[in-house]
Design a protein around this motif. Structure first.
Motif, mmCIF file in Angstrom:
data_model
loop_
_atom_site.group_PDB
_atom_site.id
_atom_site.type_symbol
_atom_site.label_atom_id
_atom_site.label_comp_id
_atom_site.label_asym_id
_atom_site.label_seq_id
_atom_site.Cartn_x
_atom_site.Cartn_y
_atom_site.Cartn_z
ATOM 1 N N ILE A 74 -21.829 40.292 -31.013
ATOM 2 C CA ILE A 74 -21.969 41.612 -30.393
ATOM 3 C C ILE A 74 -22.274 42.638 -31.488
ATOM 4 N N SER A 75 -21.570 42.529 -32.617
ATOM 5 C CA SER A 75 -21.816 43.428 -33.742
ATOM 6 C C SER A 75 -23.207 43.198 -34.321
ATOM 7 N N TYR A 76 -23.598 41.931 -34.514
ATOM 8 C CA TYR A 76 -24.925 41.621 -35.054
ATOM 9 C C TYR A 76 -26.022 42.187 -34.152
ATOM 10 N N THR A 77 -25.824 42.028 -32.839
ATOM 11 C CA THR A 77 -26.821 42.497 -31.882
ATOM 12 C C THR A 77 -27.068 43.989 -32.041
ATOM 13 N N CYS A 78 -25.998 44.744 -32.104
ATOM 14 C CA CYS A 78 -26.134 46.186 -32.240
ATOM 15 C C CYS A 78 -26.771 46.551 -33.572
ATOM 16 N N LYS A 110 -42.857 52.604 -47.887
ATOM 17 C CA LYS A 110 -43.316 52.682 -46.495
ATOM 18 C C LYS A 110 -42.453 51.811 -45.584
ATOM 19 N N SER A 111 -42.588 50.493 -45.689
ATOM 20 C CA SER A 111 -41.786 49.599 -44.832
ATOM 21 C C SER A 111 -40.607 49.048 -45.629
ATOM 22 N N LYS A 112 -39.394 49.241 -45.070
ATOM 23 C CA LYS A 112 -38.167 48.887 -45.784
ATOM 24 C C LYS A 112 -37.291 47.994 -44.905
ATOM 25 N N ALA A 113 -36.562 47.093 -45.557
ATOM 26 C CA ALA A 113 -35.682 46.204 -44.783
ATOM 27 C C ALA A 113 -34.497 45.754 -45.614
ATOM 28 N N LEU A 114 -33.409 45.426 -44.908
ATOM 29 C CA LEU A 114 -32.222 44.797 -45.483
ATOM 30 C C LEU A 114 -32.082 43.410 -44.866
ATOM 31 N N LEU A 115 -31.755 42.414 -45.678
ATOM 32 C CA LEU A 115 -31.454 41.072 -45.174
ATOM 33 C C LEU A 115 -29.988 40.798 -45.452
ATOM 34 N N PHE A 116 -29.167 40.812 -44.399
ATOM 35 C CA PHE A 116 -27.725 40.606 -44.514
ATOM 36 C C PHE A 116 -27.417 39.139 -44.273
ATOM 37 N N MET A 117 -27.008 38.416 -45.336
ATOM 38 C CA MET A 117 -26.636 37.011 -45.237
ATOM 39 C C MET A 117 -25.108 36.952 -45.180
ATOM 40 N N THR A 118 -24.541 36.396 -44.107
ATOM 41 C CA THR A 118 -23.106 36.572 -43.876
ATOM 42 C C THR A 118 -22.477 35.467 -43.039
ATOM 43 N N ASP A 119 -21.138 35.430 -43.071
ATOM 44 C CA ASP A 119 -20.389 34.564 -42.160
ATOM 45 C C ASP A 119 -19.337 35.375 -41.403
ATOM 46 N N GLY A 120 -19.513 36.693 -41.349
ATOM 47 C CA GLY A 120 -18.514 37.518 -40.665
ATOM 48 C C GLY A 120 -19.062 38.867 -40.263
ATOM 49 N N MET A 121 -18.143 39.798 -40.001
ATOM 50 C CA MET A 121 -18.527 41.144 -39.601
ATOM 51 C C MET A 121 -17.666 42.142 -40.372
#
Length: 469
Positions: free
Chosen positions: A416-420, A367-378
């Motif tokens: 800007i990338s994270y925001t989108c 039902k409810s799905k999510a991704l958690l992106f842990m990062t230092d870049g794009m």
């Protein structure tokens, strides 16, 4: 007979070609729509509101069901007090199916706003109270939305409870209604001290009541009682050995992350395994970002509640390669912990490829799905496609949340990338600063103009207050 068969084959070939043509055209429209949305977000971050409006309108022209673009147009028009234009897009939004829980709540709010405009005050109040109840019940502390809902309730107390008109431009209100509105405007300012709309309303009510403003202490997320979740896994020796957590490495306010992600049926860790993750961590210069991220992942494996099915995927290696680590949400936490333990950091940051693969790692009936992106870049391979691919995740009901090591003021392009990525899926954006997790602002300072009428000071009649437009 042969002629008939030839005609039938010709018709089938024609229909097939026609369907392929339509599908190809539709896919092209979706791509163009997502590119336009990405440009609109970038324009908005740079303060170019008119260009942002043009981009979001182009999105809806190409993809009429794009709820994120429709919401942005509503916010932008209301921030300029363009009520007619906003009403047009609110009506359009009512016909769109929301692609995430966050956008569903936003839609409910703007439908309530439309009811206020139409003087359907009872319906509006019920809708807004239902939004607040849902936000608190799910522990979804969206301070921006909570501030707007409380401001709207205060506004309703002023406009809904008028006792009659003593002249063309005068309203009479009972003092208790203004006192209640005053409390609600204070609540709005506790959630969002920077809200100019709530501050204006609060000052007008204070003037009418002839009282001084109270000292308003802003809310912090950790002001709310943390939820105590049970251990995510049985206390098996092999399991504990695989995920030995170093408590001294954990950031302050890490419970924010645990609380946010314990509400999903499925969650996949998308772990940055690029070469840059080997640099010293901002949390502890004696360890790398990569080791710090691994330690946090072990902690989350232990603390996120059992009912949340977890998976993991690596973001590293070279462009065009499949992720070196990918475990679906059907995997055990022991399997995931061992995989993380042996993961190495090297290569580029192919975020797009990880997103393409990740969408197939969820269960079909989740039902409810999510991704958690842990990062230092794009994304370092095809950055122009990142927003489009994240929007596709949003359309599948997958929220993409980001936890970044980077400084928001210095990493302009990355944010800007994270925001989108976050906004196009209804996700959130967090960062690391001064040893703690902080919520980053990817919301824009645009507010609808729900401002109460100018208020005259309280009259000699202690029971009522006269308001003037």
């Amino acid at each position: 007979m042969q002629t008939h068969e030839k005609d039938t084959k010709s018709i089938v070939i024609f229909l097939f070609a026609f369907i392929v043509s339509i599908t190809s055209t539709f896919a092209q429209y979706v791509v163009e729509a997502n590119v336009a949305y990405s440009k609109g977000v970038a324009c908005l971050k740079r303060g170019k509101d008119a260009k942002a409006v043009a981009c979001f309108r182009k999105v809806l022209k190409q993809e009429p069901q794009h709820d994120a673009a429709c919401l942005m147009l509503i916010k932008l028009h209301l921030s300029k007090d363009h009520r007619k234009q906003a009403a047009f897009y609110i009506d359009h939004l009512a016909r769109i199916k929301a692609t995430s829980i966050k956008r569903d709540l936003e839609r409910d709010y703007y439908l309530a706003f439309r009811d206020i405009e139409l003087a359907k005050y009872i319906d509006a109040r019920e809708q807004i109270e239902a939004i607040i109840t849902k936000l608190h019940k799910e522990r979804n502390f969206d301070f921006n939305l909570l501030a707007r809902t409380y401001n709207a309730l205060g506004y309703l107390d002023v406009v809904e409870n008028q006792q009659g008109r003593s002249s063309k431009n005068r309203l009479v209100l009972h003092e208790r209604d203004l006192l209640n509105a005053r409390f609600l405007f204070e609540e709005a300012l506790r959630y969002k001290p920077s809200s100019q709309i709530a501050a204006t309303n609060y000052n007008r009510v204070n003037t009418a009541l002839r009282v001084s403003p109270n000292k308003i202490d802003p809310y912090q997320v950790n002001d709310f009682e943390p939820v105590s979740y049970p251990s995510a896994a049985p206390a098996l020796k092999t399991y504990s050995d695989a995920i030995a957590v170093k408590q001294e490495w954990l950031p302050a306010k890490v419970h924010w992350v645990i609380e946010d992600f314990s509400n999903y049926d499925e969650l996949i860790f998308m772990m940055d395994a690029s070469g840059s993750m080997r640099v010293p961590s901002e949390m502890n210069t004696n360890i790398s970002r990569f080791d710090w991220m691994k330690n946090l992942s072990y902690h989350l494996l232990k603390k996120i509640k059992k009912s949340t099915n977890l998976g993991v995927i690596a973001v590293g290696g070279e462009c065009g390669e499949q992720p070196s680590m990918q475990f679906s949400t059907a995997s055990s936490r022991f399997e995931i912990a061992n995989a993380i333990k042996h993961l190495q950091a090297d290569g580029q940051t192919p975020v797009n490829e990880a997103m393409r693969v990740a969408k197939g790692l969820f269960k079909k009936n989740g039902k409810s799905k999510a991704l958690l992106f842990m990062t230092d870049g794009m994304e370092s391979c095809e950055p122009e496609l990142t927003c489009e691919l994240s929007a596709q995740l949003g359309e599948l009901g997958v929220e993409l949340h980001i936890l970044s090591f980077l400084d928001q003021a210095k990493a302009r392009n990355e944010y800007i990338s994270y925001t989108c990525m976050a906004e196009s899926t209804g996700g959130s954006l967090k960062g690391l600063s001064d040893g703690k997790v902080e919520k980053r602002d990817y919301q824009y300072q645009i507010e609808e103009q729900l401002i109460v009428p100018l208020l005259a000071p309280k009259t000699k009649d202690k029971q009522s207050v006269v308001l003037g437009y």
